[in-house]
Write a protein that holds these residues in place. Structure first.
Motif, short mmCIF file in Angstrom:
data_model
loop_
_atom_site.label_atom_id
_atom_site.label_comp_id
_atom_site.label_asym_id
_atom_site.label_seq_id
_atom_site.Cartn_x
_atom_site.Cartn_y
_atom_site.Cartn_z
N CYS A 65 0.83 -1.20 0.00
CA CYS A 65 0.00 0.00 0.00
C CYS A 65 0.87 1.25 0.00
O CYS A 65 1.87 1.33 0.72
N CYS A 66 0.48 2.22 -0.81
CA CYS A 66 1.21 3.48 -0.89
C CYS A 66 1.05 4.26 0.41
O CYS A 66 -0.05 4.44 0.93
N ILE A 67 2.16 4.73 0.95
CA ILE A 67 2.13 5.45 2.21
C ILE A 67 1.47 6.81 2.07
O ILE A 67 1.04 7.42 3.06
N LEU A 68 1.34 7.30 0.83
CA LEU A 68 0.78 8.64 0.61
C LEU A 68 -0.72 8.62 0.33
O LEU A 68 -1.45 9.52 0.76
N CYS A 69 -1.19 7.61 -0.43
CA CYS A 69 -2.62 7.57 -0.78
C CYS A 69 -3.33 6.35 -0.21
O CYS A 69 -4.54 6.23 -0.33
N ILE A 114 6.31 1.92 0.98
CA ILE A 114 6.22 2.05 -0.47
C ILE A 114 5.36 3.25 -0.84
O ILE A 114 4.44 3.61 -0.10
N ALA A 115 5.69 3.88 -1.96
CA ALA A 115 4.89 5.01 -2.43
C ALA A 115 4.80 4.98 -3.94
O ALA A 115 5.74 4.57 -4.63
N HIS A 116 3.66 5.40 -4.45
CA HIS A 116 3.53 5.60 -5.90
C HIS A 116 4.44 6.76 -6.31
O HIS A 116 4.48 7.79 -5.63
N ILE A 117 5.15 6.60 -7.41
CA ILE A 117 5.97 7.70 -7.92
C ILE A 117 5.10 8.91 -8.21
O ILE A 117 5.46 10.05 -7.90
N ASP A 118 3.92 8.67 -8.80
CA ASP A 118 3.05 9.78 -9.16
C ASP A 118 2.58 10.53 -7.91
O ASP A 118 2.53 11.76 -7.89
N CYS A 119 2.26 9.79 -6.84
CA CYS A 119 1.85 10.44 -5.58
C CYS A 119 2.99 11.27 -5.02
O CYS A 119 2.78 12.40 -4.55
N ALA A 120 4.19 10.72 -5.05
CA ALA A 120 5.35 11.44 -4.51
C ALA A 120 5.65 12.70 -5.31
O ALA A 120 6.00 13.74 -4.74
N LEU A 121 5.50 12.60 -6.63
CA LEU A 121 5.72 13.78 -7.47
C LEU A 121 4.68 14.87 -7.17
O LEU A 121 5.01 16.06 -7.08
N ARG A 122 3.44 14.46 -6.99
CA ARG A 122 2.38 15.44 -6.71
C ARG A 122 2.57 16.09 -5.34
O ARG A 122 2.17 17.24 -5.13
N CYS A 123 3.15 15.34 -4.41
CA CYS A 123 3.37 15.87 -3.05
C CYS A 123 4.73 16.55 -2.90
O CYS A 123 5.13 16.87 -1.78
#
Length: 344
Positions: free
Chosen positions: A54-58, A87-96
């Protein structure tokens, strides 16, 4: 949820709290054997949140499709025998603003910043695997999607490796959009390879420039066609990297010379101070014994000490010539006072 094979019962999926049937296979596909993850009582205490998928951001599931390019795992060692493991989605990390190149206080340069442990992970090596992944994909849309993620990761980076990789990504996207065949997109040839090997005679060669602005075809008198691929941007980065390595080597060499000069000059200074102290002591003894029957021995000692100090002062003056640089200092001084053997 159905896209990732989610079960309503965690027990059906080997204990995955998110009920993800692919959770165990994600671990098996990891390039490195999974190390023990740090126990987490924050995000991992949430229901249906799985530390491993699971993504830690979303909090949504990650997708291992196409080599798992779309997510990044923090493998920073946070305690003895434990890694962060979130783990994190690259897209989530970029947006944040937790991935890519970000200015301000966070100061990222093609890196990922873990929200859980504050560790930084270099993303250049992660993005570099995208090219190999894309070579095995037949879908042009999927390839462009993956390369676009790479562009977002590398854009604005000051790292030479990131700049060079970004050029390859942008070039591949341009060729992809222009309709170039997938096989030809990944062809990379050395710059000016034919010229460097002297493979043709300039006098008998006829030149034909193809539609590709980065390729020059040379037809020789024997009828053979030599393809010379070049990219001024790649060449510029290569030269920049080459010069940077030279400057770093020079700085390292100069630092080494500076440290040597510092040690030798301070050692000579301390030796001179010791001689002055001995001279002061001998002069005091001579003053006390001036009325004695034979002060000549003490006087000779004082005079000899003065001569020795003069010699060492001249030596120090010679050593101080390194102020102009070791390259401009005579070989005799470098050999005698710094122990350096120079080549003729």
């Amino acid at each position: 949820m159905a896209e990732y094979g989610v079960s309503d019962s965690p027990t059906d999926t080997g204990g995955c709290k998110a009920g993800n049937k692919m959770c165990s296979s994600i671990l098996e596909q990891s390039e490195k054997p999974p190390l023990a993850a740090m126990p987490c009582d924050i995000c991992c205490s949430e229901p249906r949140f799985c530390h491993d998928c699971c993504c830690i951001l979303c909090s949504k599931l990650i997708n291992s499709e196409h080599g798992g390019y779309s997510h990044i795992k923090c493998e920073a060692v946070v305690d003895e025998g434990y890694i962060c493991g979130h783990i994190a989605h690259i897209d989530c990390a970029l947006r944040c603003y937790m991935a890519g190149t970000v200015g301000g206080s966070i100061g990222l340069d093609a890196e990922y910043y873990c929200r859980r442990c504050d560790a930084r992970t270099d993303l250049v090596s992660h993005a570099a695997r995208f090219l190999q992944t894309c070579e095995s994909i037949d879908s042009r849309d999927d390839i462009e999607k993956i390369l676009s993620v790479g562009v977002c990761i590398l854009g604005g980076s000051q790292k030479t490796s990131a700049k060079r990789l970004l050029i390859r990504f942008e070039s591949a996207i341009a060729k992809l959009q222009s309709g170039t065949s997938l096989e030809d997109i990944w062809k990379v040839e050395d710059s000016f390879s034919a010229i460097s090997t002297g493979a043709f005679d300039h006098g008998n060669a006829a030149l034909e420039v193809t539609n590709d602005e980065d390729t020059l075809n040379v037809r020789t008198s024997s009828g053979h066609t030599l393809s010379i691929a070049f990219d001024h941007r790649s060449e510029s980065l290569r030269l920049e990297d080459e010069i940077e390595q030279v400057l770093q080597a020079l700085r390292k060499s100069q630092d080494s010379e500076y440290k040597m000069a510092e040690e030798r000059l301070h050692a000579q200074k301390n030796f001179l101070l010791n001689l002055y102290q001995q001279l002061e002591k001998e002069r005091s003894e001579l003053a006390r014994c001036a009325s004695s029957a034979d002060p000549n021995a003490l006087l000779d000692a004082v005079l000899n000490r003065v001569d020795q100090i003069k010699r060492e002062l001249r030596k120090l003056k010679d050593m101080e010539r390194v102020a102009n640089g070791f390259g401009k200092t005579s070989k005799g001084i470098l050999k005698e006072h710094f122990g350096l053997e120079t080549q003729n």
